[in-house]
Design a protein around this motif. Structure first.
Motif, mmCIF file in Angstrom:
data_model
loop_
_atom_site.group_PDB
_atom_site.id
_atom_site.type_symbol
_atom_site.label_atom_id
_atom_site.label_comp_id
_atom_site.label_asym_id
_atom_site.label_seq_id
_atom_site.Cartn_x
_atom_site.Cartn_y
_atom_site.Cartn_z
ATOM 1 N N ASN A 357 -23.850 1.327 -15.460
ATOM 2 C CA ASN A 357 -22.898 2.430 -15.393
ATOM 3 C C ASN A 357 -23.574 3.764 -15.676
ATOM 4 O O ASN A 357 -23.256 4.771 -15.059
ATOM 5 N N ALA A 360 -25.651 5.056 -12.741
ATOM 6 C CA ALA A 360 -24.892 5.642 -11.633
ATOM 7 C C ALA A 360 -24.729 7.143 -11.807
ATOM 8 O O ALA A 360 -24.508 7.856 -10.839
ATOM 9 N N THR A 402 -29.015 3.850 -5.340
ATOM 10 C CA THR A 402 -27.662 3.440 -4.989
ATOM 11 C C THR A 402 -27.331 2.036 -5.511
ATOM 12 O O THR A 402 -26.234 1.553 -5.334
ATOM 13 N N VAL A 405 -24.107 1.698 -7.679
ATOM 14 C CA VAL A 405 -22.884 1.749 -6.873
ATOM 15 C C VAL A 405 -22.642 0.400 -6.208
ATOM 16 O O VAL A 405 -21.542 -0.157 -6.232
ATOM 17 N N MET A 406 -23.726 -0.117 -5.654
ATOM 18 C CA MET A 406 -23.639 -1.383 -4.925
ATOM 19 C C MET A 406 -23.242 -2.520 -5.876
ATOM 20 O O MET A 406 -22.372 -3.336 -5.554
ATOM 21 N N ARG A 408 -21.681 -2.343 -8.740
ATOM 22 C CA ARG A 408 -20.318 -2.227 -9.254
ATOM 23 C C ARG A 408 -19.297 -2.615 -8.200
ATOM 24 O O ARG A 408 -18.328 -3.332 -8.490
ATOM 25 N N ALA A 409 -19.526 -2.154 -6.965
ATOM 26 C CA ALA A 409 -18.574 -2.493 -5.892
ATOM 27 C C ALA A 409 -18.584 -4.003 -5.640
ATOM 28 O O ALA A 409 -17.527 -4.637 -5.516
ATOM 29 N N GLY A 451 -18.704 -1.106 -0.872
ATOM 30 C CA GLY A 451 -19.885 -0.631 -1.594
ATOM 31 C C GLY A 451 -20.953 -0.137 -0.643
ATOM 32 O O GLY A 451 -21.593 0.880 -0.882
ATOM 33 N N LEU A 454 -20.015 3.316 0.607
ATOM 34 C CA LEU A 454 -20.279 4.336 -0.415
ATOM 35 C C LEU A 454 -21.775 4.613 -0.507
ATOM 36 O O LEU A 454 -22.208 5.758 -0.588
ATOM 37 N N SER A 455 -22.571 3.534 -0.483
ATOM 38 C CA SER A 455 -24.015 3.691 -0.622
ATOM 39 C C SER A 455 -24.611 4.396 0.586
ATOM 40 O O SER A 455 -25.461 5.269 0.442
ATOM 41 N N ARG A 458 -24.290 8.086 0.552
ATOM 42 C CA ARG A 458 -25.142 8.674 -0.479
ATOM 43 C C ARG A 458 -26.593 8.670 -0.019
ATOM 44 O O ARG A 458 -27.284 9.680 -0.095
#
Lengths: 541, 286
Positions: A357, A360, A402, A405-406, A408-409, A451, A454-455, A458
């Motif tokens: 966390n 990120a 990234t 993010v990956m 967590r998703a 995810g 989102l990645s 980014r």
């Protein structure tokens, strides 16, 4: 009464939420709209004849005969302007004459040697010629008209002297007369001032019209053509017609910018006439034509993105994004699978989760330096690769960036797969691994793809992580994983910080950003399409 | 006084109606029931969630080719016990067991137990129909594929057999490629039974298989269970006493993690040996 209050509050709630959505859309449009409008000018624009010439030379595009016709039409005007400048230049810039004198003297001595003249005879005759040369050079340097005329008269007296008669030295007198003619209508006291102003004008005219037809092809592609776009050409025209200068009108107040007609600087000289001439004939010289330059998305560009498109940038961005996703997808899914399926809830796992966390939220430049320190300097050399910034290092850095993010998703997605699926699979005798691969993973795939979306956005848009690890502003199309690459994000950054280039090619900067946005939208659309397809299949339609 | 008489009268009526239902199906005599050797056998079995006991000190046996129902109030550990038999409870962290549990003569909680074999011998049907989000064919072929069946024709055969055994073949034979989630709830539950049958188990554990279904679908599943009992050992956890009476030959009554009474369904409902059982089956408790 109570019911009414509730009703009003509900209404307010609806209005506020709707208003916030509208506000968001307005902000989005007001941010994206102008950007897209300006970026589209990289593809749709009015081109000048120089653009078509460039396209013909570099890419063999267009009708050769037609463009040749256009070029010859505009060349007439161009040559006329350059001729005017040349004539004027001779008056103020005596280097031309000094060079000529030097050349004549050299030719003269070669002639003597060729004719077999030696010893005293040779040095005597050369000494005489040298005297003339020195006198003439003195005349060229002088700012006093009377003195110059005196010197030229003295030189002319030497005409017919037996030491130089019937040799190349006769050209001295031709040159002397030419110079006398040139300075007749010339205010020599302003020479210095003219020289400076002319240099500026010549530079601008050259940027507008391109090099003269008789000079050798410049080495830089950028210098070979004049303004290719009408919008840029108009700017240059404005600069040619108007000179901007800072003037101190009042010693107490700051300086103010003032526009002065450049023609006034050259009042009374031959050059004065070219300014209205260029302005009047602007359309005839540039021959504007509306152009849809779709090759922008495929063409390579010249140095500094002065001409050409963003083909290599798009390619580089795609390579980096796809590679980074190829690294981060399995890593993210496996890590998430560990966190959900295998890890028990102990201190170590809690620390791991907290680190993810935190990661990120780390600024991307930190990842850039990490990539340099680890991937470029340690990791890739450790496996025998070269220790320099390259695509591999850049994509690995982006993958690390990234990864949180990956993870967590994916974690959310895997966690949200109904427990009953897992129970059913285990109840049939499947192991944990098989259950994950065959049941949990396919069911979690839509969430995992969120995810990925989102990645993707980014990764494709990041500049800082690739700054030190694999991006370059110029260079050829990458040939292997170990070469550097251009990218859209880094390209627009480079134009923004590169000195003055950004001002020359604003369309390109916006064009790159808009292309990046379009590229991200396309990549997202693909991912969303697949997600929808998988989702439909999971739902059983 | 008259109220109590009426109450007693009502009680005996209730029991009679329940038992008469069960008697139709369980006609075999008590001596015949006991001569078979058990498929599943628990010896002083206890299951703990952390330090809290889910079930305590259970000793009972399940016999082949018959339906055994486990009844009891919510939270009494009947599901826990059922889920211990094929060790699906292993999914829950921090659990422990005491005592022995044998399936086909092997101790389930032995270190060397092959979980794959165990779970293929002991099929399970869950409370909510839980087909995989795959096609009907893939759902049923999942188990056989795990066993290493690769040939398409063999798989086809197994799928057909299983669907026929689960009385679903006629309804879905034309769209085996369709997603299992497109079926109705009752069909999905029968599909889950077919899926469990495809691994050729000898025991079927059913954890309230009808609680999420409407009466018609429930009737179909009960018919199916009645047909399957000639080939399989079936253990069914149910909240519905009528259902237990209708389909089972033996019934076990659990309360607060303990086995209170276990015997033939007729005895449990008509002639309960314990006060708690009697209270429960007459509806005075729970």
């Amino acid at each position: 009464m109570k019911y009414n209050t509730r009703h009003i509050i509900n209404k307010i709630f609806t209005v506020v939420t709707a208003a916030s959505v509208v506000l968001m859309i307005v902000i989005l449009i007001s941010v994206l709209g102008p950007m897209i409008w300006r970026g589209s000018s990289a593809v749709f624009f009015k081109s000048t004849v120089e653009f078509r010439k460039m396209q013909l030379d570099l890419h063999h595009r267009g009708d050769e005969a037609e463009i040749g016709d256009e070029i010859s039409k505009s060349e007439i005007y161009r040559d006329f302007i350059y001729h005017k400048i040349d004539v004027f230049k001779k008056g103020i810039n005596t280097d031309y004459y000094t060079d000529r004198v030097k050349q004549i003297y050299r030719k003269f001595s070669k002639e003597l040697q060729y004719n077999g003249i030696k010893g005293d005879q040779l040095s005597r005759r050369r000494k005489f010629a040298r005297g003339i040369r020195r006198d003439m050079e003195k005349a060229f340097k002088s700012l006093d008209k009377a003195e110059i005329l005196q010197i030229i008269d003295d030189v002319n007296k030497c005409k017919g002297d037996e030491r130089i008669a019937n040799t190349k030295a006769d050209e001295f007198f031709v040159l002397a007369d030419e110079y006398k003619e040139t300075i007749k209508n010339f205010d020599l006291s302003k020479r210095q001032q003219y020289a400076q102003a002319l240099k500026e004008v010549e530079g601008l005219v050259r940027q507008l019209l391109g090099p003269r037809s008789d000079e050798p092809l410049p080495a830089m592609v950028m210098d070979r053509y004049g303004a290719t776009r009408v919008d840029l050409a108009k700017e240059l025209l404005d600069k040619i017609i108007w000179k901007r200068q800072w003037v101190q009108q009042n010693p107490d107040k700051p300086m103010v910018e003032e526009k002065v007609r450049r023609a006034t600087q050259f009042a009374g000289t031959e050059l004065e006439s070219i300014f209205p001439y260029i302005e009047e004939n602007f359309d005839t010289i540039t021959i504007p034509r509306f152009t849809f330059y779709w090759q922008y998305f495929f063409d390579d560009s010249t140095s500094g993105h002065y001409f050409g498109g963003v083909g290599p940038e798009i390619l580089g961005t795609l390579i980096l994004t796809v590679l980074a996703m190829a690294f981060v997808f399995p890593l993210g899914v496996i890590s998430a699978a560990y966190l959900v399926e295998c890890a028990s809830d102990n201190m170590a796992v809690r620390i791991i989760r907290m680190s993810i966390n935190t990661l990120a939220g780390v600024p991307s430049i930190v990842f850039g330096l990490f990539g340099l320190a680890f991937f470029v300097l340690v990791f890739i050399p450790f496996f025998g690769g070269p220790s320099k910034p390259c695509i591999l290092a850049a994509s690995l850095t982006l993958a690390v960036l990234t990864l949180p993010v990956m993870i967590r998703a994916s974690e959310e997605a895997i966690r949200s797969v109904p427990k009953t699926y897992k129970e059913a699979s285990l109840g049939l005798g499947a192991g944990r691994f098989r259950t994950f691969v065959k049941v949990t993973f396919p069911a979690a795939l839509p969430g995992i793809l969120t995810g990925v979306i989102l990645s993707l956005s980014r990764v494709a848009g990041e500049t800082a992580p690739i700054l030190f690890t694999g991006a370059c502003a110029f260079g050829s199309v990458p040939k292997s994983l170990f070469s550097q690459t251009r990218t859209l994000s880094y390209g627009s950054y480079d134009i923004a910080v590169g000195d003055k280039i950004g001002m020359l090619v604003p369309h390109n900067q916006y064009g790159m950003v808009v292309t990046l946005v379009l590229l991200i939208i396309c990549l997202n659309a693909i991912a969303i399409f697949f997600r929808a397809k998988i989702f439909r299949r999971l739902k059983g339609h | 006084m008259p109220t109590s008489t009426i109450k007693n009268q009502a009680k005996s009526d209730h029991i009679d109606s329940v038992v008469s239902l069960s008697e139709k199906k369980t006609s075999s005599s008590k001596s015949e029931l006991d001569c078979q050797c058990p498929v599943v056998k628990a010896e002083n079995f206890s299951f703990y969630y952390g330090s809290k006991a889910g079930v305590k000190d259970i000793s009972m046996e399940f016999y082949p080719c018959s339906v055994t129902a486990i009844i009891g109030p919510s939270g009494c550990g009947k599901s826990t016990f059922l889920r211990s038999i094929n060790r699906i409870n292993d999914l829950i962290p921090n659990t422990s067991v005491k005592g022995n549990l044998f399936v086909n003569g092997h101790n389930v909680y032995d270190k060397n137990t092959n979980l794959v074999n165990l779970r293929q011998q002991v099929g399970m049907v869950f409370q909510k129909p839980n087909p995989f989000p795959k096609s009907i064919f893939d759902n049923i072929a999942y188990g056989p594929k795990l066993q290493g069946v690769k040939s398409r024709s063999k798989l086809q055969q197994i799928v057909e057999e299983s669907l026929k055994a689960a009385a679903l073949w006629k309804e879905v034979k034309d769209d085996l490629k369709k997603s299992a989630l497109a079926l109705s709830g009752g069909q999905q539950q029968r599909l889950c039974i077919a899926r469990a049958l495809a691994t050729k188990p000898n025991t079927l554990l059913m954890d309230e298989p009808c609680s999420a279904l409407d009466p018609i679908a429930t009737g179909k599943i009960e018919d199916l269970i009645g047909r399957l009992q000639s080939d399989y050992t079936i253990v069914i956890v149910t909240h519905s006493m009528q259902q237990a009476a209708r389909i089972s030959r033996r019934t076990a009554f659990f309360c607060l993690g303990e086995l209170i009474e276990y015997g033939s369904t007729v005895d449990i409902f008509r002639n309960p040996g314990k006060k708690q059982t009697e209270d429960y089956v007459t509806g005075r408790f729970g």
